[in-house]
Design a protein around this motif. Structure first.
Motif, PDB file in Angstrom:
ATOM      1  N   ILE A  85     -79.376  15.180  12.666  1.00  0.00           N
ATOM      2  CA  ILE A  85     -79.732  15.058  13.472  1.00  0.00           C
ATOM      3  C   ILE A  85     -80.322  15.219  14.239  1.00  0.00           C
ATOM      4  O   ILE A  85     -80.819  14.755  14.851  1.00  0.00           O
ATOM      5  CB  ILE A  85     -78.302  13.417  13.632  1.00  0.00           C
ATOM      6  N   ASP A  86     -80.040  16.519  14.367  1.00  0.00           N
ATOM      7  CA  ASP A  86     -80.475  17.951  14.908  1.00  0.00           C
ATOM      8  C   ASP A  86     -82.155  18.310  14.735  1.00  0.00           C
ATOM      9  O   ASP A  86     -82.894  18.176  15.371  1.00  0.00           O
ATOM     10  CB  ASP A  86     -79.860  18.850  15.263  1.00  0.00           C
TER      11      ASP A  86
ATOM     12  N   ILE B 155     -91.060  11.344  15.269  1.00  0.00           N
ATOM     13  CA  ILE B 155     -92.639  10.827  15.638  1.00  0.00           C
ATOM     14  C   ILE B 155     -92.638  10.088  16.536  1.00  0.00           C
ATOM     15  O   ILE B 155     -93.445  10.140  17.468  1.00  0.00           O
ATOM     16  CB  ILE B 155     -92.603  10.205  14.249  1.00  0.00           C
ATOM     17  N   PHE B 156     -91.495   9.362  16.620  1.00  0.00           N
ATOM     18  CA  PHE B 156     -91.244   8.280  17.563  1.00  0.00           C
ATOM     19  C   PHE B 156     -90.008   8.191  18.923  1.00  0.00           C
ATOM     20  O   PHE B 156     -88.716   8.151  18.837  1.00  0.00           O
ATOM     21  CB  PHE B 156     -91.076   6.691  17.201  1.00  0.00           C
ATOM     22  N   PRO B 157     -90.270   9.127  19.913  1.00  0.00           N
ATOM     23  CA  PRO B 157     -89.059   9.755  20.216  1.00  0.00           C
ATOM     24  C   PRO B 157     -88.588   8.661  20.737  1.00  0.00           C
ATOM     25  O   PRO B 157     -88.788   7.735  21.120  1.00  0.00           O
ATOM     26  CB  PRO B 157     -89.445  10.665  21.359  1.00  0.00           C
ATOM     27  N   LEU B 158     -87.002   8.846  21.477  1.00  0.00           N
ATOM     28  CA  LEU B 158     -86.609   8.155  21.808  1.00  0.00           C
ATOM     29  C   LEU B 158     -86.715   7.346  23.049  1.00  0.00           C
ATOM     30  O   LEU B 158     -87.660   8.600  24.340  1.00  0.00           O
ATOM     31  CB  LEU B 158     -84.991   8.025  22.907  1.00  0.00           C
ATOM     32  N   TYR B 159     -86.532   6.586  24.179  1.00  0.00           N
ATOM     33  CA  TYR B 159     -87.273   6.103  25.128  1.00  0.00           C
ATOM     34  C   TYR B 159     -88.989   6.464  25.685  1.00  0.00           C
ATOM     35  O   TYR B 159     -88.768   6.663  27.150  1.00  0.00           O
ATOM     36  CB  TYR B 159     -86.322   6.848  26.819  1.00  0.00           C
ATOM     37  N   SER B 160     -89.500   5.862  24.447  1.00  0.00           N
ATOM     38  CA  SER B 160     -90.544   6.378  24.681  1.00  0.00           C
ATOM     39  C   SER B 160     -92.002   4.941  24.742  1.00  0.00           C
ATOM     40  O   SER B 160     -91.110   4.463  23.588  1.00  0.00           O
ATOM     41  CB  SER B 160     -91.160   7.428  24.618  1.00  0.00           C
TER      42      SER B 160
ATOM     43  N   PHE C  46     -88.573   8.037  11.175  1.00  0.00           N
ATOM     44  CA  PHE C  46     -89.632   8.182  12.179  1.00  0.00           C
ATOM     45  C   PHE C  46     -88.422   8.230  13.790  1.00  0.00           C
ATOM     46  O   PHE C  46     -89.094   8.329  14.174  1.00  0.00           O
ATOM     47  CB  PHE C  46     -90.792   7.276  12.148  1.00  0.00           C
ATOM     48  N   PHE C  47     -87.876   7.366  13.589  1.00  0.00           N
ATOM     49  CA  PHE C  47     -86.699   7.475  14.900  1.00  0.00           C
ATOM     50  C   PHE C  47     -85.485   8.450  15.307  1.00  0.00           C
ATOM     51  O   PHE C  47     -85.082   8.060  14.252  1.00  0.00           O
ATOM     52  CB  PHE C  47     -86.346   5.835  15.183  1.00  0.00           C
ATOM     53  N   GLU C  48     -85.177   8.664  15.898  1.00  0.00           N
ATOM     54  CA  GLU C  48     -84.455   9.495  15.679  1.00  0.00           C
ATOM     55  C   GLU C  48     -82.574   8.692  15.964  1.00  0.00           C
ATOM     56  O   GLU C  48     -81.752   9.224  15.203  1.00  0.00           O
ATOM     57  CB  GLU C  48     -84.098  10.248  17.434  1.00  0.00           C
TER      58      GLU C  48
END
Length: 130
Positions: free
Chosen positions: A7-8, A15-20, A46-48
């Motif tokens: 996860i770190d 590539i696609f950060p949270l809340y963006s 691609f997603f956290e």
């Protein structure tokens, strides 16, 4: 795969950060929607965080989003909803969802509200404008 599943590392390399928000642009039939489907097929890369729901907002009913349920994926598909963009209640989107605004023709006040407020305050996984 150990690096990808840590996860770190996902936070560092997402590539696609949270809340963006991401905007996919190109001429008709170039494959923007197919590219997005490929992203969803490999969302773990691609997603956290896992996608809890995919909400597709269609601003042009002549465009048909591919049926994600027919994809052969190694991940469990989240719930998928499709709505008309016109009149959609952005407050109804749940935390962890990915919002897709398909075939956007005009940057309306509702879309600006989604970009500036909903993505952050509703803690969306991501917003795609195609």
């Amino acid at each position: 795969m150990e690096f990808v599943n840590n996860i770190d590392n996902k936070k560092l390399c997402s590539i696609f950060p949270l809340y963006s928000t991401s905007v996919l642009v190109g001429p008709s039939t170039v494959g923007k929607t197919s590219y997005l489907v490929s992203i969803f097929e490999n969302s773990h890369l691609f997603f956290e965080k896992p996608i809890t729901k995919i909400v597709i907002l269609n601003s042009n009913r002549t465009v048909v989003f591919p049926t994600l349920e027919q994809l052969e994926t190694s991940w469990e598909l989240p719930e998928i909803e499709e709505h008309d963009l016109n009149g959609f209640d952005f407050q109804s989107v749940q935390e962890g969802s990915v919002l897709v605004i398909e075939d956007l023709q005009n940057l309306t006040l509702d879309v600006q509200y989604a970009i500036n407020i909903i993505v952050h305050h509703k803690l969306l996984n991501h917003l795609f404008i195609v």
